[in-house]
Write an enzyme that holds these catalytic residues in place. Structure first.
Site, short mmCIF file in Angstrom:
data_model
loop_
_atom_site.label_atom_id
_atom_site.label_comp_id
_atom_site.label_asym_id
_atom_site.label_seq_id
_atom_site.Cartn_x
_atom_site.Cartn_y
_atom_site.Cartn_z
N GLY A 64 0.82 -1.20 0.00
CA GLY A 64 0.00 0.00 0.00
C GLY A 64 0.86 1.25 0.00
O GLY A 64 2.00 1.25 0.48
N GLY A 113 -0.31 -5.02 0.74
CA GLY A 113 -1.51 -4.70 -0.02
C GLY A 113 -1.61 -5.42 -1.34
O GLY A 113 -2.71 -5.67 -1.85
N GLU A 136 4.59 -6.64 7.23
CA GLU A 136 4.03 -5.52 7.98
C GLU A 136 4.64 -5.34 9.37
O GLU A 136 4.70 -4.21 9.87
CB GLU A 136 2.50 -5.69 8.11
CG GLU A 136 1.73 -5.46 6.83
CD GLU A 136 1.67 -6.69 5.95
OE1 GLU A 136 1.00 -6.62 4.91
OE2 GLU A 136 2.30 -7.72 6.29
N ASP A 144 -2.24 -7.88 7.14
CA ASP A 144 -3.65 -7.51 7.01
C ASP A 144 -4.13 -7.80 5.60
O ASP A 144 -3.66 -8.73 4.97
CB ASP A 144 -3.87 -6.05 7.44
CG ASP A 144 -3.19 -5.04 6.52
OD1 ASP A 144 -2.19 -5.39 5.86
OD2 ASP A 144 -3.65 -3.87 6.47
#
Length: 347
Positions: A64, A113, A136, A144
């Protein structure tokens, strides 16, 4: 949109990430565009399948785009990040639950992401250059975008290992861990995509699949299962510290660079999801409990500062000098009440 190319070609809905210079990092606008296209195509009889790919050889999607998250978060504005994650997670769920086949082509880096877009479809294709990971914990987050579900479903204790270390999986490892389905050399992708667009025949994927080059994880399985079987992060660290071998030393070195609170929460999340009849929505709900609090109560802003903004690689983590208290893990993962993640039909 210049960062993403969305169109229908033949029988396929096509989504191509085109931020090649940024390793196709996923922005908020890109998330919304993907979600909108999937909504439109779900009831469009002319679209038989969806194809996800990306420009360039270096990355399908390296994660992301967190620059805006950092900029807003450091000003005390946590709403932007919370909205981004909420809408991104809804898009991840849409891919996972999509009523039509979703085929993704994952060259180079597929991280964070990128996993949320590329690894929840029905047919996930990897090649010689594929490097898939959930890194992460290195910036103070947890795996996530639905990655916690994949980790919980991975064989043995691979989920705990991959989630805490951010180990980069090649093609064989990604298939073993359940993040990918088929190895097809990248040189064959353009012709294959053209055939899929023309015919809509998904049998082509299995027909073209080859045995991938040997990976690393299979040979490490016994050590991983022995070292990562503990109930908590503290248990895992105790076992690793007691061993005096190359695997334990290397793993401890990696874990020492990551945020302790994130590591402890990752282990807890994988265990919770593995212990239940888990679903993608349950996984995303649990992830959102952490990410909703990540900037205000967690280490995300400090991790991004140290690794991406200032690049001093010296983050000042919470609990760096002492074990992570169980209450701290509980507080990051407790239900959000009225702020909980919801999905369209629940609102």
């Amino acid at each position: 949109m210049s960062d993403i190319h969305i169109r229908i070609e033949g029988r396929a809905g096509r989504i191509t990430l085109t931020r090649e210079k940024a390793l196709n990092a996923l922005s908020y606008d890109m998330c919304l565009a993907i979600d909108a296209a999937l909504r439109d195509w779900a009831t469009d009889d002319s679209v038989a399948l969806v194809i996800l790919d990306a420009a360039g050889d270096k990355a399908f999607c390296a994660g992301g785009d967190i620059a805006e998250l950092y900029e807003t978060g450091t000003k005390g504005d946590f709403a932007y990040g919370r909205n981004f994650w909420r809408d991104e997670y809804r898009m991840n769920a849409r891919i996972f639950e999509y009523p039509k086949p979703v085929v993704s082509f994952l060259q180079g880096f597929t991280m964070g992401g990128g996993v949320g877009i590329g690894c929840h479809g029905t047919h996930r294709i990897v090649c010689e250059s594929s490097r898939i990971s959930m890194p992460e914990c290195g910036i103070g987050l947890v795996p996530d975008v639905g990655g916690s579900l994949l980790l919980a479903l991975a064989p043995g204790r691979l989920g705990e290992y991959l989630g805490t270390t951010g180990h980069r999986m090649g093609a064989a490892d990604a298939i073993l861990a359940g993040f990918a389905d088929h190895f097809i050399p990248q040189a064959q992708w353009p012709g294959l995509i053209a055939d899929l667009q023309r015919t809509g025949d998904l049998n082509l994927l299995a027909q073209m699949a080859e045995t991938p080059p040997e990976g690393q994880l299979e040979a490490m399985r016994a050590e991983i299962d022995a070292c990562f079987a503990g109930e908590t992060l503290a248990d895992i660290l105790t076992v690793l510290t007691a061993r005096d071998d190359a695997f334990a030393r290397s793993t401890l070195k990696t874990l020492s660079r990551h945020a302790p609170l994130s590591l402890a929460c990752t282990v807890e999340m994988v265990h919770r999801l593995r212990a239940t009849n888990t679903t993608m929505r349950r996984a995303l709900d649990l992830e959102y409990r952490f990410t909703h609090r990540a900037m205000e109560q967690g280490d995300l802003l400090e991790g991004v500062r140290a690794l991406i903004i200032d690049k001093d690689k010296s983050p000042k983590w919470q609990y760096a000098e002492a074990p992570v208290p169980a209450v701290a893990v509980s507080q990051m993962l407790m239900p959000l009440g009225p702020d909980a993640l919801t999905f369209e039909e629940e609102e």
